[in-house]
Motif scaffolding. Sequence first.
Motif, PDB file in Angstrom:
ATOM      1  N   TRP A   7       0.550   1.206   5.896  1.00 50.83           N
ATOM      2  CA  TRP A   7       1.921   0.828   5.606  1.00 50.83           C
ATOM      3  C   TRP A   7       2.800   2.022   5.897  1.00 50.83           C
ATOM      4  CZ3 TRP A   7       3.688  -3.895   4.868  1.00 50.83           C
ATOM      5  CH2 TRP A   7       2.785  -4.885   4.470  1.00 50.83           C
ATOM      6  N   GLN A   8       3.981   1.771   6.475  1.00 54.16           N
ATOM      7  CA  GLN A   8       4.922   2.840   6.767  1.00 54.16           C
ATOM      8  C   GLN A   8       6.310   2.479   6.270  1.00 54.16           C
ATOM      9  OE1 GLN A   8       4.929   3.434  11.021  1.00 54.16           O
ATOM     10  NE2 GLN A   8       3.054   4.658  10.973  1.00 54.16           N
ATOM     11  N   ILE A   9       7.024   3.494   5.805  1.00 54.04           N
ATOM     12  CA  ILE A   9       8.454   3.380   5.554  1.00 54.04           C
ATOM     13  C   ILE A   9       9.091   4.220   6.654  1.00 54.04           C
ATOM     14  CG2 ILE A   9      10.348   3.717   3.929  1.00 54.04           C
ATOM     15  CD1 ILE A   9       8.215   3.694   1.671  1.00 54.04           C
ATOM     16  N   ASN A  10       9.801   3.550   7.568  1.00 55.43           N
ATOM     17  CA  ASN A  10      10.262   4.185   8.793  1.00 55.43           C
ATOM     18  C   ASN A  10      11.772   4.300   8.889  1.00 55.43           C
ATOM     19  OD1 ASN A  10       7.694   4.424   9.898  1.00 55.43           O
ATOM     20  ND2 ASN A  10       7.764   2.406  10.817  1.00 55.43           N
ATOM     21  N   ASP A  11      12.194   5.281   9.675  1.00 52.61           N
ATOM     22  CA  ASP A  11      13.579   5.408  10.114  1.00 52.61           C
ATOM     23  C   ASP A  11      13.594   4.912  11.557  1.00 52.61           C
ATOM     24  OD1 ASP A  11      15.981   6.302  11.242  1.00 52.61           O
ATOM     25  OD2 ASP A  11      16.051   8.081   9.986  1.00 52.61           O
ATOM     26  N   ASN A  12      14.179   3.760  11.790  1.00 49.55           N
ATOM     27  CA  ASN A  12      14.191   3.199  13.142  1.00 49.55           C
ATOM     28  C   ASN A  12      15.278   3.813  14.004  1.00 49.55           C
ATOM     29  OD1 ASN A  12      12.030   1.547  12.653  1.00 49.55           O
ATOM     30  ND2 ASN A  12      13.278  -0.199  12.071  1.00 49.55           N
ATOM     31  N   ALA A  13      16.269   4.463  13.386  1.00 46.96           N
ATOM     32  CA  ALA A  13      17.371   5.032  14.145  1.00 46.96           C
ATOM     33  C   ALA A  13      16.989   6.374  14.775  1.00 46.96           C
ATOM     34  CB  ALA A  13      18.604   5.189  13.262  1.00 46.96           C
ATOM     35  N   ALA A  14      16.187   7.198  14.077  1.00 46.41           N
ATOM     36  CA  ALA A  14      15.891   8.562  14.553  1.00 46.41           C
ATOM     37  C   ALA A  14      15.002   8.596  15.804  1.00 46.41           C
ATOM     38  CB  ALA A  14      15.319   9.423  13.445  1.00 46.41           C
ATOM     39  N   PRO A  15      13.934   7.909  16.001  1.00 49.42           N
ATOM     40  CA  PRO A  15      13.047   7.219  15.063  1.00 49.42           C
ATOM     41  C   PRO A  15      11.982   8.145  14.495  1.00 49.42           C
ATOM     42  CG  PRO A  15      12.314   6.776  17.289  1.00 49.42           C
ATOM     43  CD  PRO A  15      13.536   7.691  17.391  1.00 49.42           C
ATOM     44  N   GLY A  16      11.413   7.749  13.374  1.00 47.05           N
ATOM     45  CA  GLY A  16      10.360   8.523  12.744  1.00 47.05           C
ATOM     46  C   GLY A  16       9.879   7.833  11.493  1.00 47.05           C
ATOM     47  N   THR A  17       8.875   8.424  10.838  1.00 46.64           N
ATOM     48  CA  THR A  17       8.271   7.829   9.650  1.00 46.64           C
ATOM     49  C   THR A  17       8.512   8.734   8.453  1.00 46.64           C
ATOM     50  OG1 THR A  17       6.568   6.777  10.999  1.00 46.64           O
ATOM     51  CG2 THR A  17       6.090   7.024   8.652  1.00 46.64           C
ATOM     52  N   PHE A  18       9.049   8.133   7.371  1.00 47.12           N
ATOM     53  CA  PHE A  18       9.281   8.877   6.141  1.00 47.12           C
ATOM     54  C   PHE A  18       7.987   9.084   5.366  1.00 47.12           C
ATOM     55  CE2 PHE A  18      13.315   6.380   6.521  1.00 47.12           C
ATOM     56  CZ  PHE A  18      14.162   7.434   6.765  1.00 47.12           C
ATOM     57  N   ALA A  19       7.189   7.997   5.220  1.00 44.15           N
ATOM     58  CA  ALA A  19       5.996   8.056   4.382  1.00 44.15           C
ATOM     59  C   ALA A  19       5.020   6.967   4.802  1.00 44.15           C
ATOM     60  CB  ALA A  19       6.371   7.878   2.914  1.00 44.15           C
ATOM     61  N   THR A  20       3.734   7.196   4.477  1.00 42.93           N
ATOM     62  CA  THR A  20       2.679   6.245   4.840  1.00 42.93           C
ATOM     63  C   THR A  20       1.750   6.004   3.649  1.00 42.93           C
ATOM     64  OG1 THR A  20       1.205   7.992   5.627  1.00 42.93           O
ATOM     65  CG2 THR A  20       2.674   6.980   7.263  1.00 42.93           C
ATOM     66  N   ASN A  21       1.053   4.875   3.698  1.00 42.50           N
ATOM     67  CA  ASN A  21       0.024   4.548   2.710  1.00 42.50           C
ATOM     68  C   ASN A  21      -1.079   3.822   3.471  1.00 42.50           C
ATOM     69  OD1 ASN A  21      -1.546   3.115   0.736  1.00 42.50           O
ATOM     70  ND2 ASN A  21       0.048   3.584  -0.745  1.00 42.50           N
ATOM     71  N   PRO A  22      -2.334   4.312   3.430  1.00 47.86           N
ATOM     72  CA  PRO A  22      -3.414   3.729   4.220  1.00 47.86           C
ATOM     73  C   PRO A  22      -3.995   2.425   3.665  1.00 47.86           C
ATOM     74  CG  PRO A  22      -4.260   5.537   2.922  1.00 47.86           C
ATOM     75  CD  PRO A  22      -2.776   5.508   2.701  1.00 47.86           C
ATOM     76  N   ALA A  23      -3.449   1.908   2.575  1.00 49.56           N
ATOM     77  CA  ALA A  23      -4.003   0.694   1.959  1.00 49.56           C
ATOM     78  C   ALA A  23      -3.910  -0.496   2.923  1.00 49.56           C
ATOM     79  CB  ALA A  23      -3.264   0.377   0.674  1.00 49.56           C
ATOM     80  N   ASP A  24      -4.975  -1.268   2.997  1.00 51.29           N
ATOM     81  CA  ASP A  24      -4.985  -2.504   3.781  1.00 51.29           C
ATOM     82  C   ASP A  24      -4.797  -3.653   2.802  1.00 51.29           C
ATOM     83  OD1 ASP A  24      -5.267  -4.576   5.547  1.00 51.29           O
ATOM     84  OD2 ASP A  24      -7.365  -4.162   6.038  1.00 51.29           O
ATOM     85  N   THR A  25      -3.536  -3.877   2.409  1.00 51.39           N
ATOM     86  CA  THR A  25      -3.195  -4.875   1.402  1.00 51.39           C
ATOM     87  C   THR A  25      -2.239  -5.899   2.017  1.00 51.39           C
ATOM     88  OG1 THR A  25      -1.404  -3.424   0.665  1.00 51.39           O
ATOM     89  CG2 THR A  25      -3.493  -3.285  -0.538  1.00 51.39           C
ATOM     90  N   ASP A  26      -2.156  -7.074   1.394  1.00 53.61           N
ATOM     91  CA  ASP A  26      -1.242  -8.111   1.888  1.00 53.61           C
ATOM     92  C   ASP A  26       0.210  -7.674   1.791  1.00 53.61           C
ATOM     93  OD1 ASP A  26      -3.345  -9.802   2.463  1.00 53.61           O
ATOM     94  OD2 ASP A  26      -3.196 -10.884   0.561  1.00 53.61           O
ATOM     95  N   LEU A  27       0.540  -6.956   0.702  1.00 59.12           N
ATOM     96  CA  LEU A  27       1.893  -6.462   0.472  1.00 59.12           C
ATOM     97  C   LEU A  27       1.880  -4.944   0.434  1.00 59.12           C
ATOM     98  CD1 LEU A  27       2.960  -8.853  -2.418  1.00 59.12           C
ATOM     99  CD2 LEU A  27       3.494  -9.060   0.015  1.00 59.12           C
ATOM    100  N   PRO A  28       2.997  -4.303   0.761  1.00 61.53           N
ATOM    101  CA  PRO A  28       3.020  -2.838   0.678  1.00 61.53           C
ATOM    102  C   PRO A  28       2.792  -2.385  -0.759  1.00 61.53           C
ATOM    103  CG  PRO A  28       5.226  -3.726   1.073  1.00 61.53           C
ATOM    104  CD  PRO A  28       4.281  -4.863   1.184  1.00 61.53           C
ATOM    105  N   PRO A  29       1.953  -1.370  -0.956  1.00 62.09           N
ATOM    106  CA  PRO A  29       1.682  -0.864  -2.304  1.00 62.09           C
ATOM    107  C   PRO A  29       2.953  -0.316  -2.953  1.00 62.09           C
ATOM    108  CG  PRO A  29       0.125   0.026  -0.717  1.00 62.09           C
ATOM    109  CD  PRO A  29       1.201  -0.654   0.061  1.00 62.09           C
ATOM    110  N   LYS A  30       2.992  -0.375  -4.285  1.00 65.96           N
ATOM    111  CA  LYS A  30       4.159   0.130  -5.007  1.00 65.96           C
ATOM    112  C   LYS A  30       4.198   1.652  -5.024  1.00 65.96           C
ATOM    113  CE  LYS A  30       4.902  -3.855  -7.971  1.00 65.96           C
ATOM    114  NZ  LYS A  30       5.030  -4.334  -9.349  1.00 65.96           N
ATOM    115  N   SER A  31       3.038   2.306  -4.919  1.00 66.14           N
ATOM    116  CA  SER A  31       3.003   3.774  -4.976  1.00 66.14           C
ATOM    117  C   SER A  31       1.852   4.278  -4.113  1.00 66.14           C
ATOM    118  CB  SER A  31       2.836   4.246  -6.424  1.00 66.14           C
ATOM    119  OG  SER A  31       1.632   3.746  -6.955  1.00 66.14           O
TER     120      SER A  31
END
Length: 126
Positions: A67-91
Motif C-alpha cells: 500500500w502506498q500514500i502517494n503524491d501524484n503531483a511531484a510525483p513520489g511516495t510519502f509512505a508504504t505498508n507491505p500488508a497484502d490486505t483488502d483495505l489499506p491498513p490503519k497504521s
Amino acid sequence: EEESSSTSSENVGATEGVPNQIVVSGFTNAVTYANGTYTKQSGTLGGKSFWNSNTGNNQIKYTGTQWQINDNAAPGTFATNPADTDLPPKSGYTLSSSFDGIDPEGTPALIKLYCADSRWLQPRCN
C-alpha cells in the motif's frame, strides 16, 4: 459524529465493504498536505480499490506488493505498508525516502474510514 461529502466521487459509494472515504492524519512539516480526506474512485489499481485526496494530487493505492500514500503531483511516495490486505491498513506505514526535494515526516495513520452513508467504518461497511 457524522460527516458528509459533496465530492464528485460520492456516487461511487462503499461497495463490498470498501469505504467511500478515508481520513489520513499524522504527516508533519513539509508533507502536512498529505493529511486529509481521500475519496474512493471507480475501478481498481493493483487489483484493489484506490482513493484520491480532495485536491486530486494525492492517492492511496495498492501496487501489487504494498500500500502506498502517494503524491501524484511531484510525483513520489510519502509512505508504504507491505500488508497484502483488502483495505489499506490503519497504521504501520514506513516513511519513504526524499523525492523532488520533499522529505516525508511524521507517523501517518488512517484515522477514520467512512461508508457511503457517512457512518464510521468499524471495521467494514457491510
